[in-house]
Motif scaffolding. Sequence first.
Motif, PDB file in Angstrom:
ATOM      1  N   LEU A 292       0.674  -1.423   0.076  1.00 55.01           N
ATOM      2  CA  LEU A 292       0.214  -0.193  -0.386  1.00 55.01           C
ATOM      3  C   LEU A 292       0.939   1.130  -0.108  1.00 55.01           C
ATOM      4  O   LEU A 292       2.082   1.017   0.455  1.00 55.01           O
TER       5      LEU A 292
ATOM      6  N   GLN B 220      -2.677   7.292   1.488  1.00 57.71           N
ATOM      7  CA  GLN B 220      -3.556   7.486   0.895  1.00 57.71           C
ATOM      8  C   GLN B 220      -3.912   8.156  -0.179  1.00 57.71           C
ATOM      9  O   GLN B 220      -3.786   9.220  -0.089  1.00 57.71           O
ATOM     10  N   SER B 221      -4.075   7.737  -1.806  1.00 56.80           N
ATOM     11  CA  SER B 221      -3.732   8.683  -2.662  1.00 56.80           C
ATOM     12  C   SER B 221      -5.343   9.601  -2.467  1.00 56.80           C
ATOM     13  O   SER B 221      -5.444  10.960  -2.882  1.00 56.80           O
TER      14      SER B 221
ATOM     15  N   TYR C  65      -4.398   1.832   9.331  1.00 56.21           N
ATOM     16  CA  TYR C  65      -4.374   3.272   8.549  1.00 56.21           C
ATOM     17  C   TYR C  65      -6.074   3.282   7.679  1.00 56.21           C
ATOM     18  O   TYR C  65      -5.692   4.310   6.800  1.00 56.21           O
ATOM     19  N   PHE C  66      -6.509   2.752   7.708  1.00 57.45           N
ATOM     20  CA  PHE C  66      -7.771   2.655   6.709  1.00 57.45           C
ATOM     21  C   PHE C  66      -8.933   3.677   7.811  1.00 57.45           C
ATOM     22  O   PHE C  66      -9.538   4.565   7.168  1.00 57.45           O
TER      23      PHE C  66
END
Length: 757
Positions: A643, A647-648, A690-691
């Motif tokens: 990953l 994050q994008s 993370y999410f």
Amino acid sequence: MSEIVKMAEAWCATRARRVAPPSNYIAGFDMPNGRQIALERDRAQIYVWTEQVSLDDAPAAPARAYAAEKSRNSNLNRKNCPRLRVGSPVLYWVFHTLDGLVRFLVWYGDFQQKGIVAEPQPAKAPQDLLEPGNTPADSVVTLPTHAIPSSSFSIPGAYMGYQTTTVAETLNRINRELFIPAIQRPYVWTPEQIIRLFDSLMRGYPIGALMFWDLPPGSRDDWEIYRFVTHFRMGSIHNEPSGLSADDRVSLVLDGQQRLTSLLIGLQGSYTVKRKHKRKATEDAWDEKILFIDLAHAPEMEADEENEEMSPIAEHYRFEFVDQTQPPVSKGDELWFEVGLILAAPTPEQRDVMVQNWVEANLNLSETGRAMARANLLRLWDAVWHDQAMAYFTEYSDSYDRVLDIFIRANDGGTRLSRSDLLMSVITLRWERFNAREETEELIDALTESLNPKRAITREFVLRAALFLNDLDFSIKVQNFVPANIRVLEQSWERTKEVLRFTAGVLREMGFYGDRLFSTNVVMLLAYYLHRSNPSAELRLADIDRQRIRRWLVLLDFKSLLSLQTGTTFTTYRNVVRRNLQGRSDFPLAEIAEGFGRMGRSLEFGESDLRAWTSTPIEASNAEALLSLIYPDDLPNLRRRALPFVQSRFFMPDELHRAGVPDALMPAVQGFANKLILGVALDTREQESYFALPFEQWAASLSPEARAFHCLPEDPALYALDRLPQWVSARRALLAQKLFGLLAAVDESADSIAEPA
């Protein structure tokens, strides 16, 4: 015409002294009886020139005569004939058929020698010399009946000649007399190729001569023999064994297997294809299809000056493979007919009944459609039952070397067989303990199932691997398959299979299968080390060697070191492994790297490699393997997912503005998105936070052990979006320390970095 020429040349080679012919002639000969002959080709005809021969006893054929003055400068009817003496009266015959030429050659070469007495025949040609194109119909003369050979033209022990027969008669011999030798490769034609073959038959085009070999008595057990495939499944490489007894009469097909199988499928069998977007393992992924023709479809005409749209190589008749459970419905002026039904009408009377039932009684067709259907059905019947469309040559020799030479020459002229297929035929003839064809196919199936490679594993690969493992020259060329080498391959075959299968399992465990298997050549390389490092013991691979090999393979792929000069690369690798395994058994990665370096193929990770590594998109097929270089094992084995560290969604302009990133810096920050410079491999627990958390909050939660494990900067102040350029610079330095010493640090990699708690 080529068959006539071959027959004529072979005949004359055994009965006459051949002399050097002019370049525009087929051949020139001095016959034993003092006569001369010259053969000349002209499109669909063959000219036979002779001199000083009476017409009284000549065989039936259109004949023309020329006076001595006409032959001056050897220019007769614009046909050069320098073999004939200037100033001699000259005759020539024009033959359109093989039979006519056979009769002429028998008469011309053997008529007097065999003592055949001709019945007196009056000369029917006029006494005056005839001009070209003005030959009267009654100038044709006839060979006496008793002088005509009663059987097909042949020379015992020398040349048996070509024979012709129908498609139906040939089909009747398949899997009864005609079978496939193990030296043949599997069936490979597509439905489109089958349709073109049937279109050629309907158009009266030649489909090429076949070549058979009648097995000598008592040699049946020397050959592995297979049946032709009637119901073919796309991708299948297996034929059933013949099941013949030792006393059965057998002819093996040396040339023509693909065409004969196609005729069998089209007329008596089926072709099973896989549906798109369906998995092969599911039964509903396959459709069994049979060949149909639309009888009411008018065949396309040849292109002419006014209409050049129609390609001369396009199909002129409308054939189509259709699902046998859903036969086509004839709509409008269509009449779909299962091609194989034509076999149910072997006689003209049965043919006429079929025409009546299918065409004349069909009220759905217009008069035009009925006329076309009638013509096409009659043409199909002729193509199968009447036309002498199948020309074949039968070899009767009991010499295996001669038969193998014929087979290779017959199949080496085009692209129908690969070089490895031809060389496999040599092995098949000489192996005694194993069936080479079945053994290689089983091994190919096993390797394919384990590795699922992007490119098919072929016989060539298996042959090269077997040579390579036995320290032989592994080039696919004839001189490497001498009897001594073939014996070595047979004696080591069980070990070869064991090593290659074990190697495939190791590569799969390391994640090198499917799209990640960048080259099947790595199977050979790794197999050689496993073979050499376990000379007499059970195959095994130590964990530390597993890590060395994993990193070595990733570098081979990343630096494209197997793309060119594979022969030199493989030889260097084999020499290094063989030399360094004396007294040790570990994978000699440092020595291999040194050997590659001497060839200008460095395995060392340098500054340019780091730039390429960091700029690789995380979505790239090799990104996961490249990222694994900073971890102690392959990511799937660690149960980790690749990953981006950021994050994008955090690279959206609103997010960057909220984080305090100035507009001038925003393009540079966004340029890092989804690049390997930000790549990390997170386990399930790490992914949850993370999410779930904002970036900065999640980054702050990482422990020092986690940062070290992921090769991340230690400074907590860098973990903010507006400090991302500084974070990237710090990580590049850490990655350089890790990757620049990659080869030297392999031994410590598994123990020095433990996973974070």
